[in-house]
Write a protein that holds these residues in place. Structure first.
Motif, PDB file in Angstrom:
ATOM      1  N   GLN A   1       0.842  -1.194   0.000  1.00  0.00           N
ATOM      2  CA  GLN A   1       0.000   0.000   0.000  1.00  0.00           C
ATOM      3  C   GLN A   1       0.880   1.249   0.000  1.00  0.00           C
ATOM      4  N   LYS A   2       0.330   2.330  -0.536  1.00  0.00           N
ATOM      5  CA  LYS A   2       1.048   3.601  -0.622  1.00  0.00           C
ATOM      6  C   LYS A   2       1.538   4.071   0.754  1.00  0.00           C
ATOM      7  N   SER A   3       0.747   3.863   1.799  1.00  0.00           N
ATOM      8  CA  SER A   3       1.125   4.307   3.144  1.00  0.00           C
ATOM      9  C   SER A   3       2.346   3.571   3.690  1.00  0.00           C
ATOM     10  N   LYS A   4       2.688   2.453   3.069  1.00  0.00           N
ATOM     11  CA  LYS A   4       3.819   1.668   3.546  1.00  0.00           C
ATOM     12  C   LYS A   4       5.082   1.875   2.720  1.00  0.00           C
ATOM     13  N   THR A   5       4.932   2.461   1.536  1.00  0.00           N
ATOM     14  CA  THR A   5       6.089   2.559   0.655  1.00  0.00           C
ATOM     15  C   THR A   5       6.464   3.988   0.263  1.00  0.00           C
ATOM     16  N   GLN A   6       5.585   4.966   0.504  1.00  0.00           N
ATOM     17  CA  GLN A   6       5.887   6.355   0.173  1.00  0.00           C
ATOM     18  C   GLN A   6       5.927   7.187   1.446  1.00  0.00           C
ATOM     19  N   LEU A   7       6.698   8.277   1.411  1.00  0.00           N
ATOM     20  CA  LEU A   7       6.878   9.105   2.600  1.00  0.00           C
ATOM     21  C   LEU A   7       6.453  10.543   2.342  1.00  0.00           C
TER      22      LEU A   7
END
Length: 63
Positions: A43-49
Protein backbone atom coordinates in the motif's frame (compact mmCIF):
# COMPACT_ATOMS: atom_id res chain seq x y z
CA UNK A 1 16.40 2.17 13.42
CA UNK A 2 14.44 -0.88 12.34
CA UNK A 3 14.72 -4.01 10.23
CA UNK A 4 12.46 -5.74 7.70
CA UNK A 5 8.79 -5.21 8.61
CA UNK A 6 9.92 -2.84 11.37
CA UNK A 7 11.40 -0.59 8.70
CA UNK A 8 8.00 -0.38 7.02
CA UNK A 9 6.40 0.29 10.39
CA UNK A 10 8.69 3.32 10.69
CA UNK A 11 7.35 4.54 7.31
CA UNK A 12 3.78 4.06 8.52
CA UNK A 13 4.36 5.89 11.81
CA UNK A 14 5.99 8.82 10.00
CA UNK A 15 3.00 9.01 7.64
CA UNK A 16 0.52 8.94 10.54
CA UNK A 17 2.50 11.68 12.31
CA UNK A 18 2.22 13.84 9.19
CA UNK A 19 -1.59 13.56 9.33
CA UNK A 20 -1.73 14.92 12.90
CA UNK A 21 -1.64 18.70 13.34
CA UNK A 22 0.34 18.47 16.60
CA UNK A 23 2.97 16.10 15.16
CA UNK A 24 3.20 17.21 11.54
CA UNK A 25 6.07 19.65 12.21
CA UNK A 26 8.35 17.06 13.86
CA UNK A 27 11.29 16.04 11.69
CA UNK A 28 11.61 12.30 11.19
CA UNK A 29 14.80 10.45 10.24
CA UNK A 30 14.65 6.74 9.42
CA UNK A 31 17.38 4.12 9.28
CA UNK A 32 15.87 0.89 7.95
CA UNK A 33 17.59 -2.41 7.28
CA UNK A 34 16.00 -4.32 4.41
CA UNK A 35 12.57 -2.65 4.70
CA UNK A 36 9.90 -4.92 3.22
CA UNK A 37 6.13 -4.58 3.63
CA UNK A 38 5.52 -8.30 3.18
CA UNK A 39 3.95 -10.30 0.39
CA UNK A 40 0.96 -8.69 -1.35
CA UNK A 41 1.15 -5.74 1.06
CA UNK A 42 2.41 -2.77 -1.00
CA UNK A 43 0.00 0.00 0.00
CA UNK A 44 1.05 3.60 -0.62
CA UNK A 45 1.13 4.31 3.14
CA UNK A 46 3.82 1.67 3.55
CA UNK A 47 6.09 2.56 0.66
CA UNK A 48 5.89 6.36 0.17
CA UNK A 49 6.88 9.11 2.60
CA UNK A 50 5.71 12.64 3.34
CA UNK A 51 7.66 15.90 3.80
CA UNK A 52 8.21 15.32 7.52
CA UNK A 53 10.82 12.66 6.70
CA UNK A 54 14.02 14.61 6.16
CA UNK A 55 16.49 11.74 6.01
CA UNK A 56 16.08 8.08 5.21
CA UNK A 57 18.74 5.46 4.78
CA UNK A 58 17.72 2.05 3.50
CA UNK A 59 20.30 -0.67 3.78
CA UNK A 60 19.38 -3.61 1.56
CA UNK A 61 20.73 -6.95 2.63
CA UNK A 62 21.99 -9.44 0.01
CA UNK A 63 19.64 -12.29 -0.76
Amino acid sequence: MAGAEGGITAHMIANEMFKEKELKHITVNILAFDPVPGAMNYQKSKTQLNKNVKKIRRILLPK
